[in-house]
Design a protein around this motif. Structure first.
Motif, PDB file in Angstrom:
ATOM      1  N   ALA A  81      45.924  47.402  86.162  1.00  0.00           N
ATOM      2  CA  ALA A  81      45.567  48.812  86.009  1.00  0.00           C
ATOM      3  C   ALA A  81      46.584  49.640  86.786  1.00  0.00           C
ATOM      4  O   ALA A  81      47.480  49.109  87.445  1.00  0.00           O
ATOM      5  N   VAL A  82      46.451  50.950  86.694  1.00  0.00           N
ATOM      6  CA  VAL A  82      47.299  51.861  87.461  1.00  0.00           C
ATOM      7  C   VAL A  82      46.387  52.846  88.191  1.00  0.00           C
ATOM      8  O   VAL A  82      45.532  53.483  87.572  1.00  0.00           O
ATOM      9  N   ALA A  83      46.547  52.929  89.491  1.00  0.00           N
ATOM     10  CA  ALA A  83      45.807  53.884  90.313  1.00  0.00           C
ATOM     11  C   ALA A  83      46.775  54.964  90.775  1.00  0.00           C
ATOM     12  O   ALA A  83      47.841  54.659  91.316  1.00  0.00           O
ATOM     13  N   ALA A  88      52.520  62.417  95.104  1.00  0.00           N
ATOM     14  CA  ALA A  88      51.796  61.500  94.225  1.00  0.00           C
ATOM     15  C   ALA A  88      52.269  60.077  94.461  1.00  0.00           C
ATOM     16  O   ALA A  88      53.449  59.828  94.722  1.00  0.00           O
ATOM     17  N   LEU A  89      51.332  59.144  94.368  1.00  0.00           N
ATOM     18  CA  LEU A  89      51.625  57.724  94.529  1.00  0.00           C
ATOM     19  C   LEU A  89      50.901  56.957  93.434  1.00  0.00           C
ATOM     20  O   LEU A  89      49.678  57.044  93.310  1.00  0.00           O
ATOM     21  N   ALA A  90      51.665  56.226  92.623  1.00  0.00           N
ATOM     22  CA  ALA A  90      51.101  55.364  91.589  1.00  0.00           C
ATOM     23  C   ALA A  90      51.199  53.918  92.054  1.00  0.00           C
ATOM     24  O   ALA A  90      52.239  53.492  92.569  1.00  0.00           O
ATOM     25  N   ILE A  91      50.118  53.146  91.881  1.00  0.00           N
ATOM     26  CA  ILE A  91      50.060  51.760  92.333  1.00  0.00           C
ATOM     27  C   ILE A  91      49.589  50.892  91.182  1.00  0.00           C
ATOM     28  O   ILE A  91      48.673  51.261  90.436  1.00  0.00           O
ATOM     29  N   GLY A  92      50.195  49.716  91.042  1.00  0.00           N
ATOM     30  CA  GLY A  92      49.786  48.788  90.002  1.00  0.00           C
ATOM     31  C   GLY A  92      50.287  47.388  90.289  1.00  0.00           C
ATOM     32  O   GLY A  92      51.017  47.151  91.261  1.00  0.00           O
ATOM     33  N   SER A  93      49.905  46.453  89.439  1.00  0.00           N
ATOM     34  CA  SER A  93      50.340  45.066  89.593  1.00  0.00           C
ATOM     35  C   SER A  93      51.550  44.741  88.734  1.00  0.00           C
ATOM     36  O   SER A  93      52.027  43.606  88.744  1.00  0.00           O
ATOM     37  N   ASP A  94      52.044  45.715  87.982  1.00  0.00           N
ATOM     38  CA  ASP A  94      53.228  45.542  87.140  1.00  0.00           C
ATOM     39  C   ASP A  94      54.371  46.353  87.731  1.00  0.00           C
ATOM     40  O   ASP A  94      54.200  47.532  88.048  1.00  0.00           O
ATOM     41  N   PRO A  95      55.565  45.764  87.869  1.00  0.00           N
ATOM     42  CA  PRO A  95      56.677  46.508  88.477  1.00  0.00           C
ATOM     43  C   PRO A  95      57.210  47.638  87.611  1.00  0.00           C
ATOM     44  O   PRO A  95      57.900  48.530  88.120  1.00  0.00           O
ATOM     45  N   VAL A 116      44.455  53.866  83.430  1.00  0.00           N
ATOM     46  CA  VAL A 116      45.002  54.694  84.503  1.00  0.00           C
ATOM     47  C   VAL A 116      43.894  55.594  85.028  1.00  0.00           C
ATOM     48  O   VAL A 116      43.233  56.294  84.269  1.00  0.00           O
ATOM     49  N   ARG A 117      43.706  55.554  86.336  1.00  0.00           N
ATOM     50  CA  ARG A 117      42.691  56.399  86.956  1.00  0.00           C
ATOM     51  C   ARG A 117      43.326  57.189  88.084  1.00  0.00           C
ATOM     52  O   ARG A 117      44.294  56.749  88.715  1.00  0.00           O
ATOM     53  N   PHE A 118      42.757  58.359  88.338  1.00  0.00           N
ATOM     54  CA  PHE A 118      43.318  59.290  89.300  1.00  0.00           C
ATOM     55  C   PHE A 118      42.344  59.566  90.433  1.00  0.00           C
ATOM     56  O   PHE A 118      41.134  59.533  90.250  1.00  0.00           O
ATOM     57  N   GLU A 127      38.665  58.927  84.050  1.00  0.00           N
ATOM     58  CA  GLU A 127      39.607  57.864  83.739  1.00  0.00           C
ATOM     59  C   GLU A 127      40.414  58.223  82.497  1.00  0.00           C
ATOM     60  O   GLU A 127      39.905  58.807  81.550  1.00  0.00           O
ATOM     61  N   THR A 128      41.684  57.896  82.511  1.00  0.00           N
ATOM     62  CA  THR A 128      42.563  58.129  81.373  1.00  0.00           C
ATOM     63  C   THR A 128      42.802  56.804  80.673  1.00  0.00           C
ATOM     64  O   THR A 128      43.319  55.862  81.278  1.00  0.00           O
ATOM     65  N   ALA A 129      42.414  56.718  79.421  1.00  0.00           N
ATOM     66  CA  ALA A 129      42.556  55.456  78.686  1.00  0.00           C
ATOM     67  C   ALA A 129      44.009  55.195  78.359  1.00  0.00           C
ATOM     68  O   ALA A 129      44.741  56.088  77.931  1.00  0.00           O
ATOM     69  N   ALA A 130      44.449  53.955  78.591  1.00  0.00           N
ATOM     70  CA  ALA A 130      45.813  53.571  78.256  1.00  0.00           C
ATOM     71  C   ALA A 130      45.944  53.365  76.762  1.00  0.00           C
ATOM     72  O   ALA A 130      44.979  53.043  76.076  1.00  0.00           O
ATOM     73  N   ASP A 131      47.145  53.586  76.256  1.00  0.00           N
ATOM     74  CA  ASP A 131      47.408  53.317  74.839  1.00  0.00           C
ATOM     75  C   ASP A 131      47.306  51.822  74.587  1.00  0.00           C
ATOM     76  O   ASP A 131      47.699  51.013  75.410  1.00  0.00           O
TER      77      ASP A 131
END
Length: 271
Positions: free
Chosen positions: A31-33, A127-134, A251-253, A266-270
């Motif tokens: 996911a992306v936070a 702003a800071l985006a965090i995820g498990s994908d680089p 993606v959530r904010f 929550e924003t749904a990913a494509d």
């Protein structure tokens, strides 16, 4: 390789977290936070003294060299947001975090290869985006006041197709479209990494009839995975944000302002 300038200040006794962060609310695995913090100006001496112990020696030296004071305060809050949020996600003291870069020049934590992030700041927000994908890029821009001469910037840095998009917009919407394109381009570049500088004209963006943002990479890098999902929205008080990531990840904010943390839908990913 670790950044030699990020030597840590001696750890003091445990301190109270300056921002309310609970990773359980915004998971980053698959996911992306996104944490978006509105900057509070002018600088507050009490909070400045509370934040400074979080910095590494290199960060502290850079903070001391920044002028004017408003930019110094912006830098301090951006580094505090980065350290506090990432420290919460790995359950570690934010002062103990060590940063490095991956093979493509993207920033990452030295001892936590499974957690990736992208930091962005402008005059009004961090702003800071965090995820498990680089493959993850974040960018923000202050919407108001209107940036004078933005079309001259577009003529100098954008592709002719991007210019055509801007000229097709009604004049009252042109600046907003410029900021959307600018932040998307920067987020895309960050997601690819800084290992090879790329001009802003290398990538353009459009929308499908359904409103889905799509990228047109005019100089794709065959050896590097590229983002294929994008968010471009205006959030909070006139802040344009863009996130570039790989599809299939929600993606959530979270909005941070002072001591308040407010959730966003929550924003749904494509898919």
């Amino acid at each position: 390789m670790h950044d030699a300038h990020l030597q840590l200040l001696p750890l003091a006794p445990p301190l109270q977290q300056p921002l309310p962060v609970d990773p359980r609310d915004l998971p980053a695995r698959n996911a992306v936070a996104v944490y978006l913090m509105e900057l509070e100006l002018p600088a507050d001496a009490t909070r400045t003294n509370m934040y400074l112990p979080l910095l590494a020696l290199g960060e502290l030296a850079r903070w001391q060299a920044i002028r004017p004071r408003e930019r110094q305060w912006q830098y301090l809050q951006s580094r505090v947001l980065q350290r506090v949020v990432l420290g919460a996600y790995i359950d570690d003291d934010p002062r103990a975090l060590a940063f490095t870069r991956d093979r493509w020049g993207r920033p990452c934590l030295a001892e936590h290869e499974g957690l990736h992030f992208s930091l962005a700041q402008c005059a009004s927000h961090v702003a800071l985006a965090i995820g498990s994908d680089p493959v993850l890029g974040m960018e923000v821009a202050t919407v108001a006041p209107l940036r004078r001469g933005f079309m001259r910037i577009a003529h100098r840095l954008f592709h002719q197709d991007d210019l055509a998009q801007l000229l097709e917009c009604p004049e009252e919407r042109r600046h907003a479209r410029f900021l959307e394109l600018w932040t998307l381009k920067e987020a895309y570049r960050k997601a690819l990494g800084a290992g090879m500088p790329r001009p802003l004209a290398a990538c353009g963006f459009g929308r499908t009839p359904e409103g889905v943002i799509v990228a047109r990479d005019r100089a794709p890098l065959p050896d590097r995975p590229a983002p294929d999902a994008f968010i471009a929205q205006r959030r909070m008080r006139d802040c344009q944000i863009a996130v570039a990531y790989r599809r299939g990840r929600p993606v959530r904010f979270r909005y941070l302002h002072g001591s308040a943390a407010l959730p966003w839908p929550e924003t749904a990913a494509d898919t």
